[in-house]
Each structure stands twice: as structure tokens, then as C-alpha cells.
Design a protein around this motif. Structure first.
Motif, PDB file in Angstrom:
ATOM      1  N   ALA A   1      87.480  -4.135  -1.406  1.00 38.85           N
ATOM      2  CA  ALA A   1      87.116  -5.101  -0.380  1.00 38.85           C
ATOM      3  C   ALA A   1      87.015  -4.410   0.971  1.00 38.85           C
ATOM      4  O   ALA A   1      86.030  -4.582   1.694  1.00 38.85           O
ATOM      5  N   THR A   2      88.019  -3.587   1.292  1.00 38.38           N
ATOM      6  CA  THR A   2      88.044  -2.974   2.608  1.00 38.38           C
ATOM      7  C   THR A   2      86.824  -2.073   2.807  1.00 38.38           C
ATOM      8  O   THR A   2      86.178  -2.101   3.844  1.00 38.38           O
ATOM      9  N   SER A   3      86.506  -1.309   1.760  1.00 38.48           N
ATOM     10  CA  SER A   3      85.381  -0.399   1.942  1.00 38.48           C
ATOM     11  C   SER A   3      84.070  -1.175   2.044  1.00 38.48           C
ATOM     12  O   SER A   3      83.203  -0.832   2.828  1.00 38.48           O
ATOM     13  N   ARG A   4      83.990  -2.248   1.289  1.00 39.13           N
ATOM     14  CA  ARG A   4      82.718  -2.976   1.301  1.00 39.13           C
ATOM     15  C   ARG A   4      82.569  -3.854   2.528  1.00 39.13           C
ATOM     16  O   ARG A   4      81.487  -4.274   2.866  1.00 39.13           O
ATOM     17  N   LEU A   5      83.693  -4.184   3.159  1.00 41.45           N
ATOM     18  CA  LEU A   5      83.622  -5.096   4.292  1.00 41.45           C
ATOM     19  C   LEU A   5      83.633  -4.337   5.607  1.00 41.45           C
ATOM     20  O   LEU A   5      83.894  -4.919   6.646  1.00 41.45           O
ATOM     21  N   SER A   6      83.356  -3.038   5.531  1.00 40.80           N
ATOM     22  CA  SER A   6      83.556  -2.248   6.735  1.00 40.80           C
ATOM     23  C   SER A   6      82.699  -2.739   7.901  1.00 40.80           C
ATOM     24  O   SER A   6      83.114  -2.669   9.036  1.00 40.80           O
ATOM     25  N   ALA A   7      81.528  -3.266   7.609  1.00 35.01           N
ATOM     26  CA  ALA A   7      80.687  -3.735   8.711  1.00 35.01           C
ATOM     27  C   ALA A   7      80.719  -5.244   8.776  1.00 35.01           C
ATOM     28  O   ALA A   7      80.138  -5.926   7.940  1.00 35.01           O
ATOM     29  N   LEU A   8      81.456  -5.767   9.759  1.00 39.38           N
ATOM     30  CA  LEU A   8      81.469  -7.217   9.923  1.00 39.38           C
ATOM     31  C   LEU A   8      80.130  -7.654  10.512  1.00 39.38           C
ATOM     32  O   LEU A   8      79.517  -6.921  11.289  1.00 39.38           O
ATOM     33  N   PRO A   9      79.659  -8.829  10.160  1.00 37.26           N
ATOM     34  CA  PRO A   9      78.305  -9.240  10.546  1.00 37.26           C
ATOM     35  C   PRO A   9      78.193  -9.523  12.047  1.00 37.26           C
ATOM     36  O   PRO A   9      79.144  -9.943  12.677  1.00 37.26           O
ATOM     37  N   ASP A  10      77.019  -9.253  12.594  1.00 39.45           N
ATOM     38  CA  ASP A  10      76.801  -9.597  13.997  1.00 39.45           C
ATOM     39  C   ASP A  10      75.513 -10.392  14.208  1.00 39.45           C
ATOM     40  O   ASP A  10      75.086 -10.614  15.319  1.00 39.45           O
ATOM     41  N   SER A  11      74.871 -10.805  13.137  1.00 38.28           N
ATOM     42  CA  SER A  11      73.697 -11.660  13.288  1.00 38.28           C
ATOM     43  C   SER A  11      73.572 -12.528  12.044  1.00 38.28           C
ATOM     44  O   SER A  11      74.264 -12.308  11.059  1.00 38.28           O
ATOM     45  N   ALA A  12      72.683 -13.528  12.101  1.00 38.39           N
ATOM     46  CA  ALA A  12      72.520 -14.436  10.981  1.00 38.39           C
ATOM     47  C   ALA A  12      72.104 -13.686   9.724  1.00 38.39           C
ATOM     48  O   ALA A  12      72.570 -13.976   8.625  1.00 38.39           O
ATOM     49  N   VAL A  13      71.244 -12.697   9.890  1.00 42.56           N
ATOM     50  CA  VAL A  13      70.771 -11.935   8.729  1.00 42.56           C
ATOM     51  C   VAL A  13      71.935 -11.146   8.138  1.00 42.56           C
ATOM     52  O   VAL A  13      72.168 -11.142   6.935  1.00 42.56           O
ATOM     53  N   ASN A  14      72.699 -10.503   9.036  1.00 42.22           N
ATOM     54  CA  ASN A  14      73.862  -9.749   8.575  1.00 42.22           C
ATOM     55  C   ASN A  14      74.875 -10.650   7.898  1.00 42.22           C
ATOM     56  O   ASN A  14      75.497 -10.268   6.914  1.00 42.22           O
TER      57      ASN A  14
END
Lengths: 278, 316
Positions: free
Chosen positions: B5-18
Motif C-alpha cells: 500500500a505504502t509503495s503504491r500510494l506514494s503519490a497522493l492525488p492533486d487533481s480530479a484525473v489523479n
């Protein structure tokens, strides 16, 4: 020539299916929550724990309002149906050692109480004269959930359970004669008696009875089969904590005319004032 | 699972697409595994002194709830009084966590509860369906806060969530959070309508990313309410979220929890999943109305030594 291996096999002997006598709670036959059993005359019987008693009280409480709200006529029919089913299972009871005339007496007792269902209100109720423009009527109401320490005999068990339920109470019975009591439970399960109206626990009354006597949600206590005076006193004292109605007629002969006392012991009186003259 | 989970969640979203990519990139939930784990944890036996402590903790975690069309000021006052003194016969009995009522009843409860330490929660945002325009939801929220509520239980738009319009749900939560001011925001996912555990995990993350202080399972108004497996999925989400962001989020199962036995199963679940940190009314609540009486009856059994009956406890 060698014999065929098939011929060497004997006819298979059939293993008999032995019965475990289980508790009767809320219309089903669970084992004891504690997992305990004990042997009675070679039969395995569930040994009820205090938690089984608690579960039985919950089942009895859940069933009580609907059972009390059924018409007296309907309750009478259900109790009469129990008599019919005992009649049909005569052989089962006699096989357990219940004398034939005792089965007959138990059936007659059930029919007798069935008949009382729609008559008890007329005997114990009244229209009271009052000094005012009111009808003043008293009528009997069921007490609620009754804990019964029941005698071992079939007639004894029927003689304490039937009068309690016919007036609209529900019962948690601690049965001393387990096989007979559980066989009666099997009768009840097939007699249109709603689940929870009668709950039967097998085991040692001295262990479970104090929990019923002190239970806040039990409204009455029938100590018919408690012969030990010390235990009876202890139970009465525990029952006083929540002002339970206690019946302690002493165990003895059930063959005589029981009268209405077993029913009235667990009835309360509701009096209604109704204005007239408008 | 945490490592993945930690590795896959490294980039928290910053836009609707993300956001969409992020939520759909969350690892799937093993349905059989989570149900088996919840069932296994539900078999623990908690007795005597441990049970007494569990019961007192559970009482402190209860959000004593009345959400009926027939609620009257009298009923709400009675319930609030019960929140302050759940067992009038025993002063050692702790107070409940909060009272939970409709916004119209908030001022009534506030009069009884103010200064007592018992929180006042109000459902808002067109509870229970959430099918109302955003400005109505915001007005609903502001009214409840103005009336004295310090916790707001909002519902998400399940319609928008199920249609895949995550941005709309996200923006709504952000807007409601803003309308709450200093009040705590609990976000109701209504898991019974989300259909899958994967959706529960996504909705949990969505709510947490949008600023929820608590995530709550259900409104109690649909047939399937809180269950152990759903709560397990949500507890794992708050655990992973804290590992990722450092922010701790509370969890509130609501609906269908009626017995002490059920409540203790949840406490075991917390202890085994997220640990001690969540074993506090600040981080875990039960949304319930009939649970409290069962807890009180069990408590009475432990303190007096005999079984208690419902006749001796008030219904509301």
C-alpha cells in the motif's frame, strides 16, 4: 479355487442412532452453551448452564407479549393441541417408563386447563360497585415470564407448565426428569405452541434456579419441585429482590383436583374505571 | 499489505484525473480473506475484569442516536439526560461519547449537554439520502453548527460516487468541511449501498483525502448497516492513511450494533487491526440507540452479580 473376497464379508451390522436429549429454547433444540452433558440412565443429556437460563429468559420474554395478546380461545386451542399430540405419542412416554394411566392423567390435565383459558377471567374478574358514575371492572392479566422448578414426572411437569401458559404467561422450566421433559418439548414443538412460550432446561436445579430467582426479567417463580427447605428459602429471598410472585405449594401428589390456584398464582388484576352516563 | 500500500500510494492525488487514477489504483480487497479475518476475530472470548473495562469503554464510545421523524423535544431532552447519567442507579457509570440528532433538535440537546463534556453530533446534508443541491446541504450544516453541534455527520452522494463522479463527492466533502468550521466532520459512506469492499476502500480514502475527521459506515436507514468486515476494511484504510500522511482519522460503525457481544467484537477488531491508538472515544464511536441498554444490563450483571432486565432501563 480361492474364495471370492466378497463372500468373506459378513452382513453389515446396523449401528443404532442414539439420541442426545437437548434443551428446548425459543422453539429449537440447542445443546448447552457450556457444551456440558451428563448421563441419565445411559442417555446423553444436555446439562444447562446459567447462560442457557439467561437465553431461555430472553426467548420467553420475546414470546410473551404476542402470546398474551392471543385470544383466550386461541390459547385454549393450542393447549388442547398439546393434549392431542401427547395422545399420539403415548408409546414414546410409556417406553420411557411413564405408567399408561399417568399419561392419561397428563392428557386429561392438559384438556382441563385448555378449557379454563376462556373461563378464568369470568371466575377471577369482577364488576365492582363504586360510588360514582363509573363502570369499575377488574380483569386478570398474565404476570409475564415465569421460572418453574418442575417435578420429574410427566403429570407433575404438565401440572406446573399448563396453568402458567394457558393464562398468557411464558415459562422457563428447569426439568428434573430430562428424558420425559425433552420428549414433552418435542410434543410442544409440534403443537402450534409458539417458540419461546415454553422453554425447557435439563440439568441440576440447584445450579440454575438461583440465576432464575435473581433474574430481573423473570416475573414469577414456581418452586413446586424444590424439596430442600434451605434452597427454597434462598430462592425466595433472591426472588424478593425484584418482587417476584412466588408459588411454593410443595411437591406431592398431582393426581387430585388441582383447582384454580396454579393459574391464579401467576395472574395479576387490572382494574379499569370507565365513565358512564354520557 | 501495508508495504504494498505504502509503495503504491506514494503519490497522493492533486487533481480530479489523479484522484480517479489513485482510487482505482488502490489494492483490491480480498473479500473472502477480510470476511474470514473478521469472523475469526469475532470469536474471542472477553470475560470478567477485561469485559468490565470493555463495557465501560464501549459506553464512552456510544453516539446515542435518535433519528426518527417522530422525535420530539421531550424525547431528545430525555435522551440527553440519559447520555449524562446512563445508569441513574450507579454514579460510577461513565457518560456516553455523544448524542446524535437531527439538526432541528440540536438546540434542544444543546441546552442539556452544554458544558458537560458529552459531544453533540448532528446529521446534516440531506440525511439520509444526500440527494439535495449543495447549497441546501451547506445551509443544513451551518444551521446545525450554529445550534451548538460540535460534530457533523454528513452523507456522501452515493449516486455521484457510484456513477464514478469522485470529484463531485470530493468537492462536496471539502465544502461541508469548510461549513463545519471547528466542528468535527464525520463522513457517512453508507457502505450498504456501495456494493463492494473495493468501493468501501475507495470511498474511505476519498473521504479522508477530502478532510474528514471520522469515516462512518452507515446511516442506519438502509437494510445493510455496519458489519465487521466493512469496519475492518475501513480500519485498514485509516491505518494506511496515517502511515502515509501522519493524520489520524476516526472510525464510526453505525446501525445494527445492538448487543454487548457485538460491541466487544468491534473493540477486538480495533485492537488487532489498528492498535491501542484507536481504542478511545476520540477515535472510535458506535452509532447506536439500543446498544446502550444492553451495555448497561451487562454492566449491572457484573456489578450486582445477577441478570438485569430491560424493565429497569429507560427506552429513550
Amino acid at each position: 479355487m480361492p474364495k471370492s473376497p466378497k463372500a468373506a464379508l459378513k452382513e453389515p451390522t446396523r449401528l443404532s442412532v442414539r439420541k442426545t436429549y437437548k434443551l428446548y429454547i425459543g422453539g429449537s433444540f440447542p445443546r448447552s452453551e457450556s457444551g456440558r452433558t451428563y448421563l441419565v440412565d445411559g442417555d446423553n443429556v444436555a446439562l444447562a448452564s446459567r447462560k442457557d437460563a439467561r437465553d431461555a429468559v430472553v426467548a420467553a420474554r420475546a414470546a410473551q407479549p404476542k402470546w398474551a395478546a392471543a385470544t383466550a380461545y386461541n390459547r385454549g386451542q393450542v393447549v388442547y393441541r398439546i393434549a392431542e399430540m401427547v395422545e399420539a405419542r403415548r408409546a414414546e412416554f410409556t417406553a420411557l417408563g411413564v405408567p399408561a394411566d399417568e399419561v392419561t392423567a397428563a392428557i386429561d390435565r392438559l384438556v382441563w386447563y385448555a378449557g379454563w383459558s376462556d373461563k378464568i377471567a369470568q371466575v377471577t374478574g369482577s364488576a365492582n360497585p363504586v360510588a360514582g358514575p363509573y363502570f369499575n371492572l377488574s380483569s386478570p392479566e398474565p404476570t409475564g415470564v415465569i421460572g418453574v422448578i418442575a417435578p420429574p414426572s410427566l403429570l407433575g411437569l404438565v401440572s406446573v407448565v399448563a396453568p402458567a401458559i394457558v393464562t398468557g404467561n411464558t415459562v422457563v422450566a428447569l426439568a428434573a426428569g430430562p428424558q420425559v421433559a425433552v420428549t414433552l418439548a418435542e410434543v410442544l414443538a409440534t403443537s402450534d405452541v409458539p417458540g419461546g412460550v415454553v422453554n425447557i432446561l435439563t440439568g441440576h436445579a440447584a445450579e440454575t434456579a438461583p440465576w432464575l430467582a435473581s433474574h430481573d426479567d423473570v416475573n414469577g417463580l414456581d418452586l413446586t419441585a424444590v424439596d430442600d427447605a434451605e434452597l427454597a428459602t434462598e430462592l425466595e429471598r433472591a426472588a424478593a429482590g425484584t418482587l417476584k410472585r412466588v408459588r411454593r405449594p410443595g411437591s406431592g401428589d398431582f393426581t387430585g383436583d388441582p383447582g384454580t390456584a396454579p393459574m391464579t398464582a401467576f395472574l395479576e388484576t387490572k382494574t379499569v374505571w370507565h365513565p358512564k352516563g354520557f | 499489505m501495508t508495504a504494498t500500500a505504502t509503495s503504491r500510494l506514494s503519490a497522493l492525488p492533486d487533481s480530479a484525473v489523479n484522484l480517479r487514477a489513485f482510487l482505482h489504483g488502490l489494492p483490491g480487497v480480498d473479500k473472502v480473506g477480510v470476511e474470514a479475518r473478521a469472523a475469526a476475530l469475532g470469536t474471542r472470548s472477553v470475560k470478567t475484569t477485561a469485559k468490565a473495562r470493555a463495557i465501560d469503554l464501549a459506553i464512552r464510545m456510544v453516539d446515542l442516536t435518535t433519528l426518527e421523524g417522530a422525535d420530539t423535544p421531550g424525547k431528545v431532552r430525555a435522551l440527553s439526560a440519559k447520555a449524562l447519567r446512563p445508569d441513574p442507579a450507579d454514579p460510577t457509570c461513565p457518560t456516553v461519547g455523544a448524542i446524535c440528532v437531527y439538526p432541528a433538535m440540536v438546540p434542544v440537546a444543546y441546552e442539556v449537554l452544554k458544558g458537560s463534556g458529552v459531544h453533540l453530533a448532528s446529521v446534516a446534508t440531506a440525511f439520509p439520502s444526500g440527494q439535495a443541491p449543495l447549497d441546501v446541504k451547506l445551509a443544513d450544516t451551518r444551521d446545525a453548527v450554529a445550534g451548538g453541534a460540535d460534530e457533523i455527520d454528513m452523507v456522501i452522494s452515493r449516486g455521484a460516487f457510484l456513477a464514478g463522479d469522485y470529484a463531485k463527492v470530493f468537492d462536496e466533502i471539502v465544502a461541508v468541511k469548510e461549513a463545519c468550521g471547528s466542528a468535527h466532520l464525520k463522513v457517512i459512506l453508507e457502505t450498504g449501498e456501495l456494493a463492494t469492499y473495493d468501493n468501501v476502500r475507495r470511498a474511505s480514502w476519498l473521504a479522508m483525502l477530502a478532510g474528514a475527521d471520522f469515516i462512518k459506515t452507515s446511516t442506519g436507514k438502509v437494510p445493510v448497516a455496519a458489519t465487521l468486515p466493512v469496519t475492518l476494511v475501513m480500519l485498514e484504510a485509516v491505518r494506511d492513511f496515517r502511515a502515509q500522511t501522519g493524520r489520524q482519522i476516526g472510525v464510526k460503525p453505525a446501525g445494527g450494533i445492538r448487543t454487548t457481544k457485538d460491541a466487544i467484537k468491534y473493540l477486538v477488531l480495533i485492537n488487532e487491526t489498528v492498535g491501542d491508538d484507536w481504542l478511545s472515544p476520540d477515535w472510535f464511536r458506535f452509532g447506536a440507540s439500543s446498544l446502550l441498554n444492553d451495555l448497561l444490563m451487562q454492566r449491572t450483571k457484573l456489578t450486582t452479580g445477577h441478570y438485569a432486565g430491560p424493565d429497569y432501563f429507560t427506552l429513550d
